[in-house]
Design an enzyme around this catalytic site. Structure first.
Site, short mmCIF file in Angstrom:
data_model
loop_
_atom_site.label_atom_id
_atom_site.label_comp_id
_atom_site.label_asym_id
_atom_site.label_seq_id
_atom_site.Cartn_x
_atom_site.Cartn_y
_atom_site.Cartn_z
N THR A 66 -2.29 3.26 -8.04
CA THR A 66 -3.36 4.06 -8.65
C THR A 66 -2.79 5.27 -9.37
O THR A 66 -3.25 5.63 -10.46
CB THR A 66 -4.35 4.51 -7.56
OG1 THR A 66 -4.84 3.35 -6.87
CG2 THR A 66 -5.52 5.26 -8.18
N PRO B 9 0.83 -1.22 0.00
CA PRO B 9 0.00 0.00 0.00
C PRO B 9 0.86 1.26 0.00
O PRO B 9 1.89 1.33 0.67
CB PRO B 9 -0.81 -0.13 1.31
CG PRO B 9 -0.79 -1.58 1.63
CD PRO B 9 0.51 -2.11 1.12
N GLY B 10 0.44 2.24 -0.78
CA GLY B 10 1.11 3.53 -0.79
C GLY B 10 2.26 3.66 -1.75
O GLY B 10 2.95 4.69 -1.76
N THR B 11 2.50 2.65 -2.59
CA THR B 11 3.63 2.72 -3.51
C THR B 11 3.27 3.35 -4.85
O THR B 11 4.14 3.46 -5.72
CB THR B 11 4.19 1.31 -3.76
OG1 THR B 11 3.13 0.42 -4.12
CG2 THR B 11 4.86 0.77 -2.50
N HIS C 264 20.41 1.99 24.89
CA HIS C 264 20.24 1.70 23.47
C HIS C 264 21.32 2.37 22.63
O HIS C 264 21.96 1.75 21.76
CB HIS C 264 18.86 2.18 23.00
CG HIS C 264 17.73 1.29 23.38
ND1 HIS C 264 17.70 -0.05 23.10
CD2 HIS C 264 16.55 1.56 24.01
CE1 HIS C 264 16.57 -0.58 23.54
NE2 HIS C 264 15.86 0.38 24.11
N GLU D 129 17.22 4.79 27.27
CA GLU D 129 17.56 5.24 25.92
C GLU D 129 19.07 5.39 25.75
O GLU D 129 19.62 5.13 24.67
CB GLU D 129 16.86 6.57 25.61
CG GLU D 129 15.34 6.51 25.65
CD GLU D 129 14.77 5.47 24.69
OE1 GLU D 129 15.40 5.21 23.64
OE2 GLU D 129 13.70 4.93 25.00
#
Length: 646
Positions: free
Chosen positions: A202, A197-199, A421, A418
């Site tokens: 349409t 979707p979204g590529t 990380h 954080e």
């Protein structure tokens, strides 16, 4: 719909006016003159009591000297001059000609009949309208965009150059099909656009119509299916009839998987309405004349569930893949969407393209729009890099929630989480560079650490996955190291790490103990990455071994993170304290902090082509071969599951 409402309103107004007219004619008026005999009129004329007489046929309207009005009647053929004794001296009289037919009386007599006829006409008209609506129920609801309508072109599409090249042949055929027919070539009757979707599936179909300058019929697959039997097939026939009358043209069916699923899978059997609609589509597509310039373009993100008869040559001959754009594609898409927008000189679209791994074309368009909205909200005349960075964070993690009240103790825990990380990712050789650390709450996250990959990655090694796991577990390990306590803040990290470790063992064959094989036959939604079900194709003993291997991988990654944080505990504390003070560290400021803490600068780990090792003679010690290729895993985005590999 509006015209029908207007017609009904006009009919209601006419009926209301007729009723008011009838009421006014039938009800007696309050100012009707007094009726007197003709003899009294003669007496009044002789007594000089009459001021004026108005003659209207047989009616006489007498106005007395005191301005009082009377009404009398004479003989039909007699004139007022023939009335004996009537003195007209000093009297103003006005004789009106005969009107012939008394239309007022006729209207009063026929008005009830006219109202009844109008009511019958209205009822029959309504019944005929309902009948016509029932007959048009099977008509196609496709929207027609004429050829002269301004639309998009290939210049408005970026990042899918190969797909544009494939679709350019369709445009060339619609413009000059004789060039192909001279060589005996046949253009594909159907083109299936496949992608997440979204590529831009349409958008690609609209661009083809804009480039070819032909009529464009657009309809969704769900609009064919109704609760009534045969309606879908009727709409398919009507759609292709309209297309043949407007050749050359393009018929675009969006989300064709709504009607194109494999037959025989539903509860309705062969009489299922959806299957009847699919049968009609198959017949219409395969029944085209070779000279008919009607091209069917369909879009779907579920090609695995489409019926094989729909995908065979002669119907959808060509499949065009529109995948997520790479860094060059994202850069081109950003240039398209920022064209015409005022940007500050400091805006670096290449940096934005690197930081939007996994974004589709629609995501990038939304990112640019969000940045423009933020700039307008801040009363700026141009869009800056801060707005783009903020938009990326909003898309990935959600909007900032500075209003959330967090206690100093929880803020300290989040900062160390954080910082853990970031420190683990900075020290590991195969982890992506850290670009931003924040303890400001966003969406459901209390804080986040964002990494900026150096390059797009289509293959991922076991070492890279182990570094990813260590980075995921770095936050929880930092909490345990500093506070000798753990919290629920690492629940999402643990969930993602467990899922990735399971894929290493069961999907990627990266377990030395279990060997290069997969475990479980998973049914997934292609391009959506969601698992529907799993068929267990291994025994209980292997299931225990799989669990042991997953636990071993996670423990190994945790020990790796613990070792890094223990050896650099002082740097962890300094980074967390700086994060508590600033709340957000990113870009050059974050790199400055890393340099102050004497953390090593990450090297660019660009894949290099290795020369093959020389063949060893028999009898010499052989090096254990490493796997040359592993299935690709896209970089994980928060709240996303990696897509299944082919």
């Amino acid at each position: 719909m509006k015209s029908s409402w207007k017609r009904n309103s006009i009919i209601y107004i006419i009926i209301l006016l007729a009723a008011v007219l009838l009421f006014s004619l039938l009800m007696p008026g309050s100012s009707k003159p007094e009726e007197i005999p003709l003899s009294k009129v003669i007496v009044m004329s002789q007594n000089k009591e009459i001021k004026a007489i108005e003659v209207d046929g047989e009616s006489l309207l007498i106005t007395a000297v005191d301005d009082k009005e009377y009404q009398a009647y004479k003989e039909s053929n007699a004139s007022i001059y023939d009335i004996e004794g009537l003195n007209l001296e000093g009297v103003d009289y006005d004789i009106k000609g005969s009107s012939g037919i008394n239309w007022g009386g006729l209207l009063i007599n026929f008005l009830p009949l006219l109202i009844f006829g109008a009511l019958l006409f209205f009822l029959f008209r309504q019944a005929r309208g309902a009948n016509s609506q029932a007959m048009s129920f099977g008509r196609s609801r496709a929207r027609l965009f004429p050829a002269n309508r301004t639309t998009v072109t290939f210049d408005d599409i970026a990042g899918v150059e190969e797909a544009k090249q494939d679709m350019q042949e369709v445009v060339d055929f619609l413009k000059s099909r004789e060039k192909f027919q001279t060589l005996g070539a046949r253009i594909p009757k159907g083109v299936l656009l496949i992608g997440p979707p979204g590529t831009g599936k349409t958008l690609m179909a609209r661009a083809v119509a804009g480039e070819a300058d032909v009529p464009f019929f657009s309809i969704s697959g769900s609009e064919f299916v109704e609760m009534f039997v045969g309606v879908g097939a009727s709409r398919v026939r009507d759609l292709f009839d309209q297309a043949k009358r407007n050749t050359p043209c393009i018929v675009f069916i969006d989300e064709i998987d709504a009607v194109g699923r494999q037959r025989g899978a539903g509860l309705g059997g062969s009489h299922d309405e959806r299957e009847q609609t699919l049968n009609q589509i198959l017949v219409e597509m395969d029944g085209f004349d070779t000279n008919t310039s009607v091209i069917v373009i369909a879009a779907t993100n579920r090609p695995d569930i489409l019926d094989p008869a729909l995908l065979r040559p002669g119907r959808f001959d060509r499949r065009v893949i529109l995948d997520q754009p790479d860094i060059n594609g994202r850069l081109a898409i950003l240039k398209v969407h920022t064209n015409g927008k005022p940007l500050e000189k400091a805006v670096n679209l290449e940096t934005l393209a690197k930081g939007t791994v996994g974004f589709s074309g629609a995501d990038l368009a939304n990112l640019v729009n969000e940045a423009a909205i933020l700039a307008a909200r801040r009363n700026k005349k141009s869009i800056g890099m801060d707005e783009f960075e903020e938009s990326i964070d909003r898309v990935l993690a959600g909007p900032e929630r500075k209003s959330r009240k967090i206690s100093p103790k929880e803020k300290e825990v989040i900062a160390y989480h954080e910082a853990g990380h970031a420190l683990v990712a900075r020290m590991l050789p195969h982890a992506d560079p850290v670009h931003k650390i924040s303890i400001v709450s966003r969406g459901m996250a209390l804080g986040y650490t964002k990494q900026l990959p150096i390059e797009d990655r289509y293959l991922i090694s076991r070492s890279q996955i182990m570094d990813m796991l260590a980075h995921m577990l770095g936050g929880r390990t930092a909490e345990e190291l500093i506070f000798n306590e753990i919290t629920t803040g690492a629940s999402d990290d643990i969930k993602r790490a467990t899922g990735l470790a399971r894929r290493m063992v069961t999907d990627f064959g990266m377990s030395d103990k279990l060997g290069p094989r997969t475990f479980g036959d998973k049914q997934e939604l292609v391009f959506l990455g969601r698992e529907i079900s799993e068929q267990k194709d291994y025994g209980d003993q292997l299931a225990d071994s799989i669990d042991d291997e997953i636990n071993r991988v996670i423990r190994e990654a945790q020990e790796m993170a613990k070792k890094i944080l223990t050896e650099n505990k002082a740097k962890l504390v300094s980074l967390a304290q700086r994060l508590i003070e600033k709340e957000t560290l990113e870009g050059a400021e974050l790199e400055k902090v890393f340099n102050e803490l004497s953390l090593p600068t990450p090297k660019k780990r660009v894949r290099k082509t290795k020369t093959p090792a020389p063949v060893k003679p028999v009898g010499e010690a052989e090096i254990t071969p490493k796997p040359k290729k592993v299935p690709g895993v896209p970089r994980l985005v928060p709240k996303q599951t990696p897509a299944g590999t082919d």
